[in-house]
Design an enzyme around this catalytic site. Sequence first.
Site, PDB file in Angstrom:
ATOM      1  CB  SER A 132     -54.538 -16.909  68.990  1.00  0.00           C
ATOM      2  OG  SER A 132     -55.717 -17.692  68.910  1.00  0.00           O
ATOM      3  CE1 TYR A 145     -56.868 -13.280  72.433  1.00  0.00           C
ATOM      4  CE2 TYR A 145     -58.125 -14.740  71.009  1.00  0.00           C
ATOM      5  CZ  TYR A 145     -57.027 -14.505  71.807  1.00  0.00           C
ATOM      6  OH  TYR A 145     -56.073 -15.478  71.983  1.00  0.00           O
TER       7      TYR A 145
END
Length: 287
Positions: A132, A145
Amino acid sequence: MFILVTGASSGIGRDSALALAAAGHHVIAAARRLPALEQIRSTSITPLHLDLDDPASIAASVAEIDRITEGHGLDVLVNNAGYATAGALAELSDRALRAQFETNVFGLMALTRALLPPMLARGRGRIINVSSVSGRIPAPVLGAYHASKYALEALSDALRMELAPFGVQVVIVEPGTTKSEFASRALAEATKARGTTSRYTAVYDRAAKMEAAFDRFSATTKPVVRAITRAIRVRRPSARYVAPKRFALLIALVRLLPTSWADAAMRRAFGLTRAALAVTEPKQLDI
């Protein structure tokens, strides 16, 4: 080619499985939610139940893949499964933090190691790790995260160098903000983390509003699917693909800024200021 796509029950994983099947590959679509996978079952897509948090599930999946491929093993592994835990790190439990890494890091690596032997034996194979932009740019409230994606970036870089002599290529795909169920689940986590005794209640409320606003301007999964498809198709893939490409400019900008400037911008965006949180100034000690 035989391609395994994890996290294929929705979003990027589902759309990638469909695109790769349409391109003529045999796709093994894996996820926890088997009923959702059955909706995309076809002659080119074989659903597979997989829970990355369960070693027994990983072992059973590896055995089933060996059966499906008749001992050939995978040509390509697309590690896409993962989720986001929301909450200020000062309030996040050890259990929640460990669970985040269990799925996004440890489970992913366990599956990768289990599926590597046939690739190493053939001297050819490819691993696509869906990371990501969050693995390059830190942000508050989603620290757990982001940390898991930073870990995946480092592991992928090391793995790429370690496997290169044996003909196995490792590629990182870094999605930006995309429209998928993933975003709504992250928002649900932020809402769940809100509490009347939390110091960060106002921040969670603001993060929820930001998530909803970002979703209106988010890209579809198509740029990410194209990046994954390209990473599989080309002979010499890049080490990293940012999708959509415009997020590469954001990464470059953040790197150019002094850390204090980037921190200040993030704090203002999330309402992490004394004024926004109604934090009183610390008392000065008389010495």
